[in-house]
Design a protein around this motif. Structure first.
Motif, PDB file in Angstrom:
ATOM      1  N   MET A   1      14.123   7.394   3.171  1.00 20.48           N
ATOM      2  CA  MET A   1      14.439   6.186   2.414  1.00 20.48           C
ATOM      3  C   MET A   1      15.863   5.704   2.683  1.00 20.48           C
ATOM      4  SD  MET A   1      11.728   5.356   0.865  1.00 20.48           S
ATOM      5  CE  MET A   1      10.131   6.121   0.558  1.00 20.48           C
ATOM      6  N   SER A   2      16.407   6.067   3.829  1.00 17.26           N
ATOM      7  CA  SER A   2      17.787   5.707   4.161  1.00 17.26           C
ATOM      8  C   SER A   2      17.915   4.335   4.796  1.00 17.26           C
ATOM      9  CB  SER A   2      18.387   6.755   5.106  1.00 17.26           C
ATOM     10  OG  SER A   2      18.425   8.019   4.495  1.00 17.26           O
ATOM     11  N   GLY A   3      16.786   3.670   5.059  1.00 15.10           N
ATOM     12  CA  GLY A   3      16.829   2.376   5.714  1.00 15.10           C
ATOM     13  C   GLY A   3      16.542   2.498   7.196  1.00 15.10           C
ATOM     14  N   PRO A   4      16.416   1.362   7.900  1.00 12.53           N
ATOM     15  CA  PRO A   4      16.059   1.380   9.319  1.00 12.53           C
ATOM     16  C   PRO A   4      17.142   2.000  10.189  1.00 12.53           C
ATOM     17  CG  PRO A   4      16.651  -0.839   8.630  1.00 12.53           C
ATOM     18  CD  PRO A   4      16.590  -0.013   7.389  1.00 12.53           C
ATOM     19  N   ALA A   5      16.705   2.665  11.250  1.00 16.75           N
ATOM     20  CA  ALA A   5      17.626   3.318  12.178  1.00 16.75           C
ATOM     21  C   ALA A   5      17.406   2.801  13.588  1.00 16.75           C
ATOM     22  CB  ALA A   5      17.427   4.829  12.143  1.00 16.75           C
TER      23      ALA A   5
ATOM     24  N   THR B   1       0.838  -1.205   0.000  1.00 17.65           N
ATOM     25  CA  THR B   1       0.000   0.000   0.000  1.00 17.65           C
ATOM     26  C   THR B   1       0.866   1.245   0.000  1.00 17.65           C
ATOM     27  OG1 THR B   1      -1.886  -1.042   1.088  1.00 17.65           O
ATOM     28  CG2 THR B   1      -1.665   1.334   1.341  1.00 17.65           C
ATOM     29  N   MET B   2       1.889   1.259   0.833  1.00 14.86           N
ATOM     30  CA  MET B   2       2.797   2.404   0.875  1.00 14.86           C
ATOM     31  C   MET B   2       3.406   2.645  -0.506  1.00 14.86           C
ATOM     32  SD  MET B   2       2.879   3.885   3.849  1.00 14.86           S
ATOM     33  CE  MET B   2       4.346   4.881   3.620  1.00 14.86           C
ATOM     34  N   GLN B   3       3.843   1.596  -1.163  1.00 13.08           N
ATOM     35  CA  GLN B   3       4.462   1.736  -2.480  1.00 13.08           C
ATOM     36  C   GLN B   3       3.447   2.178  -3.528  1.00 13.08           C
ATOM     37  OE1 GLN B   3       5.965  -2.261  -2.814  1.00 13.08           O
ATOM     38  NE2 GLN B   3       7.991  -1.716  -2.017  1.00 13.08           N
TER      39      GLN B   3
ATOM     40  N   ASP C   1      11.098   6.027  -6.937  1.00  7.94           N
ATOM     41  CA  ASP C   1      12.200   5.180  -7.382  1.00  7.94           C
ATOM     42  C   ASP C   1      11.882   3.736  -6.996  1.00  7.94           C
ATOM     43  OD1 ASP C   1      14.586   3.864  -7.921  1.00  7.94           O
ATOM     44  OD2 ASP C   1      15.846   5.446  -7.080  1.00  7.94           O
ATOM     45  N   GLU C   2      11.775   2.874  -7.977  1.00  9.48           N
ATOM     46  CA  GLU C   2      11.449   1.471  -7.723  1.00  9.48           C
ATOM     47  C   GLU C   2      12.532   0.771  -6.896  1.00  9.48           C
ATOM     48  OE1 GLU C   2       8.688   0.087  -8.268  1.00  9.48           O
ATOM     49  OE2 GLU C   2       7.688   1.401  -9.707  1.00  9.48           O
ATOM     50  N   LYS C   3      13.701   1.382  -6.793  1.00  9.58           N
ATOM     51  CA  LYS C   3      14.801   0.761  -6.054  1.00  9.58           C
ATOM     52  C   LYS C   3      14.849   1.192  -4.581  1.00  9.58           C
ATOM     53  CE  LYS C   3      17.726   0.506 -10.185  1.00  9.58           C
ATOM     54  NZ  LYS C   3      19.016   0.940 -10.798  1.00  9.58           N
ATOM     55  N   TRP C   4      13.914   2.000  -4.156  1.00  6.30           N
ATOM     56  CA  TRP C   4      13.922   2.470  -2.779  1.00  6.30           C
ATOM     57  C   TRP C   4      13.898   1.321  -1.770  1.00  6.30           C
ATOM     58  CZ3 TRP C   4       9.753   6.858  -3.299  1.00  6.30           C
ATOM     59  CH2 TRP C   4      10.402   8.075  -3.577  1.00  6.30           C
ATOM     60  N   ASP C   5      14.570   1.533  -0.649  1.00  8.91           N
ATOM     61  CA  ASP C   5      14.549   0.606   0.478  1.00  8.91           C
ATOM     62  C   ASP C   5      13.437   1.055   1.431  1.00  8.91           C
ATOM     63  OD1 ASP C   5      14.937  -0.915   2.726  1.00  8.91           O
ATOM     64  OD2 ASP C   5      16.996  -0.266   3.099  1.00  8.91           O
ATOM     65  N   TRP C   6      12.391   0.255   1.548  1.00 11.05           N
ATOM     66  CA  TRP C   6      11.222   0.628   2.350  1.00 11.05           C
ATOM     67  C   TRP C   6      11.292   0.122   3.784  1.00 11.05           C
ATOM     68  CZ3 TRP C   6       7.155   3.734   0.821  1.00 11.05           C
ATOM     69  CH2 TRP C   6       7.161   4.116  -0.531  1.00 11.05           C
ATOM     70  N   SER C   7      12.363  -0.559   4.156  1.00 10.29           N
ATOM     71  CA  SER C   7      12.413  -1.168   5.482  1.00 10.29           C
ATOM     72  C   SER C   7      12.378  -0.123   6.593  1.00 10.29           C
ATOM     73  CB  SER C   7      13.660  -2.049   5.616  1.00 10.29           C
ATOM     74  OG  SER C   7      14.848  -1.306   5.372  1.00 10.29           O
ATOM     75  N   GLY C   8      13.086   0.980   6.411  1.00 10.64           N
ATOM     76  CA  GLY C   8      13.056   2.038   7.412  1.00 10.64           C
ATOM     77  C   GLY C   8      11.692   2.702   7.495  1.00 10.64           C
ATOM     78  N   VAL C   9      11.054   2.878   6.349  1.00  9.84           N
ATOM     79  CA  VAL C   9       9.713   3.463   6.309  1.00  9.84           C
ATOM     80  C   VAL C   9       8.736   2.621   7.118  1.00  9.84           C
ATOM     81  CG1 VAL C   9       7.761   4.013   4.823  1.00  9.84           C
ATOM     82  CG2 VAL C   9      10.083   4.592   4.092  1.00  9.84           C
ATOM     83  N   MET C  10       8.791   1.315   6.909  1.00  8.49           N
ATOM     84  CA  MET C  10       7.853   0.435   7.598  1.00  8.49           C
ATOM     85  C   MET C  10       8.139   0.383   9.098  1.00  8.49           C
ATOM     86  SD  MET C  10       5.985  -0.102   5.103  1.00  8.49           S
ATOM     87  CE  MET C  10       4.772  -1.097   5.991  1.00  8.49           C
ATOM     88  N   SER C  11       9.396   0.509   9.469  1.00  6.84           N
ATOM     89  CA  SER C  11       9.744   0.574  10.884  1.00  6.84           C
ATOM     90  C   SER C  11       9.159   1.823  11.523  1.00  6.84           C
ATOM     91  CB  SER C  11      11.268   0.547  11.045  1.00  6.84           C
ATOM     92  OG  SER C  11      11.634   0.663  12.408  1.00  6.84           O
TER      93      SER C  11
END
Length: 555
Positions: free
Chosen positions: A416-420, A43-45, A507-517
């Motif tokens: 979009m920098s990844g999980p922190a 959904t986010m994407q 950007d289809e290459k984005w890392d969504w893991s940080g967003v979801m966190s």
């Protein structure tokens, strides 16, 4: 924010902005336990991708992009199981004025002997008007340097003391006099910006002083963004809140000049810019007439528009007349200054299609978990980029009374920098909502930290501020900088090259893991608020405490 009243500005400025980190007086052990349902990355994407398409033309208020955005959000809110949030309607009309400057002249500066120099629109200066007038002309207006342009009697500070600027052009510095301080000590809160440091205040005060025009000297460090952001944000169509006097109480022209331009102007006046800027940081500074005149002109295309906030609600099961807010702005800049490749659509993928998508994903999550005790309002607001106009309108014309609004969560531009390992809290130490965020972060193994750059004034630059200034506790945070893997390259690249630019694209290459966190934290905080019967307040001494107390007491 552009049309804040004098009384409100004074109230906001009294406290000096941020306190040093203070623990809120809510026991985290007493907060309800929250289980986070599966939140949809898809959904986010999908929503972010859709709202970022060129066919949405940058989602400017009043455009075809708005129509498409509003329609898409309504369909998504319906599918998520929400109900219309405005007495059977999904939207709230927000009356705006659309002003587009055209045929803008150069900025012409002349001395008493007729010697003149000119500066180009866009690359060297930007200008606009808050007045509903077909043409703006500033003709040989005397120029006065008024330091930071601040009048703060409670601090014994008045940059306009002893000078009459009626009909004149004032040149002002951005931010506060003490923004370079390392800590939070100083006449204006030290490193942390107060409302006196915001460009909105500079224009408001110049208008109160009767100035014809005001030019802010752009300097990247105190402004917190480069000239590219000023250029893209201040050229093209601008939106204002409709006013009863058609903007007559405002200055005729408001703008910015490059620092290099300011140096040339001061040199022509026989003054050293750096010396005068240093002097302006000291209490007792006296305004400096430059013995130069400014001339400029431009025409204004004016239209009245009714933009829309989109509102969905999930009614509470036990206390449906008590409300928890989730807010995000759906708008962006529309068509803006073109990039080198000719692309002139500011798509606003990160800012703020991501936050808007989060409203949908969270609504889906709430539907999976079932309705909480309190009602939850999902509010997608318009015209944030024009001065928080959509959230300001809702806060001043609430569908759900602010006295019955427990608090809320604002989401603006996911990283979009990844999980922190940490998270950055904007305005940490201001309210008892800190305890809710601390409990949520602990559940996710993360640590809330104060923002590292309070001098940038982020607390006054997103939609939570519209509610905070009217007393509603709001929490706003961003993904932290202590990344699990990697460095800050993605964040730095975004701030330098993509923020408010056509390159803020999906950007289809984005890392969504940080967003979801981060999304889990937003869910936890809002859900805890919706499941407790507590009414968190601002901490003692905060500038918004008195407003909240008055509201809750029914006054």
């Amino acid at each position: 924010m552009r049309l804040l009243s004098l009384a409100l500005v004074s109230t906001l400025a009294l406290s000096g902005g941020f306190q040093k980190a203070a623990s809120a007086n809510v026991e985290t052990s007493a907060l309800p336990q929250v289980e986070v349902p599966a939140l949809s990355e898809k959904t986010m994407q999908d929503v972010t991708r859709e709202l970022s398409l060129d066919t949405y033309e940058g989602r400017a208020p009043g455009s075809i992009g708005e129509e498409k955005t509003v329609s898409h959000l309504i369909s998504k809110f319906k599918a998520a199981g929400l109900e219309p949030g405005n007495h059977g309607s999904w939207t709230q009309d927000v009356p705006l004025i659309e002003i587009t400057a055209k045929n803008v002249s150069t900025l012409n500066i002349a001395d008493r002997n007729g010697k003149a120099m000119s500066f180009a629109y866009g690359s060297e200066y930007v200008i606009g008007s808050y007045r509903e007038t077909p043409k703006t002309v500033i003709n040989q207006s005397d120029i006065v340097f008024v330091g930071h342009g601040i009048v703060a009697p409670e601090r014994g500070w008045n940059d306009y003391a002893g000078v009459d600027v009626k009909g004149k052009t004032v040149v002002v510095m951005v931010n506060d006099p003490d923004f370079e301080n390392e800590g939070l000590d100083g006449p204006f809160g030290g490193k942390a910006m107060t409302y006196y440091g915001r460009w909105t205040y500079k224009y408001e005060e110049a208008a109160r002083q009767g100035a014809a025009a005001v030019l802010i000297i752009h300097d990247t460090a105190p402004a917190a963004y480069g000239w590219n952001v000023v250029n893209s944000s201040w050229t093209g169509t601008q939106f204002l809140a409709q006013s009863k006097d058609g903007g007559k109480s405002q200055t005729q022209a408001n703008g910015w000049i490059q620092k290099s331009v300011a140096k040339d102007i001061f040199a022509a006046a026989g003054q050293d810019l750096e010396k005068q800027m240093a002097a302006a940081k000291q209490k007792g500074f006296k305004a400096v007439p430059l013995n130069l005149t400014a001339s400029l002109s431009f025409e204004n295309d004016i239209a009245r528009k009714a933009s829309k906030n989109v509102i969905g609600v999930m009614k509470g099961t036990k206390r449906p007349s008590e409300y928890v807010l989730y807010t995000a702005h759906w708008d962006h800049l529309g068509r803006c200054t073109a990039a080198a490749d000719g692309d002139d659509i500011c798509n606003g993928a990160v800012d703020n299609a991501t936050g808007t998508a989060a409203l949908v994903a969270l609504a889906e999550g709430y539907a999976k978990a079932g309705a909480p005790n309190r009602s939850v309002v999902f509010l997608a607001v318009t015209a944030e980029e024009s001065g928080l106009l959509g959230s300001k309108f809702y806060a001043e014309n609430p569908v759900f009374p602010l006295s019955q609004t427990v608090g809320g969560v604002n989401m603006d531009a996911f990283s979009m920098s990844g999980p922190a390992k940490n998270l950055t809290v904007i305005g940490k130490g201001k309210s008892q909502l800190d305890s809710y965020l601390e409990a949520a972060a602990k559940s996710e193994g993360r640590t809330p930290e104060m923002e590292p750059t309070p001098e940038k004034g982020f607390y006054y630059r997103s939609d939570h501020f519209s509610f905070a200034k009217l007393g509603v506790p709001m929490v706003y945070f961003e993904g932290g900088d202590d990344l699990v893997t990697g460095g800050k390259a993605a964040a730095d690249d975004y701030e330098m090259n993509r923020y408010h630019a056509p390159s803020d694209e999906y950007d289809e290459k984005w890392d969504w893991s940080g967003v979801m966190s981060d999304l889990k934290l937003y869910y936890r905080v809002g859900r805890m608020l919706a499941m407790t019967d507590a009414w968190p307040n601002w901490n003692e001494g905060d500038e918004f405490r008195a407003v909240r107390d008055k509201s809750r007491n029914g006054k």
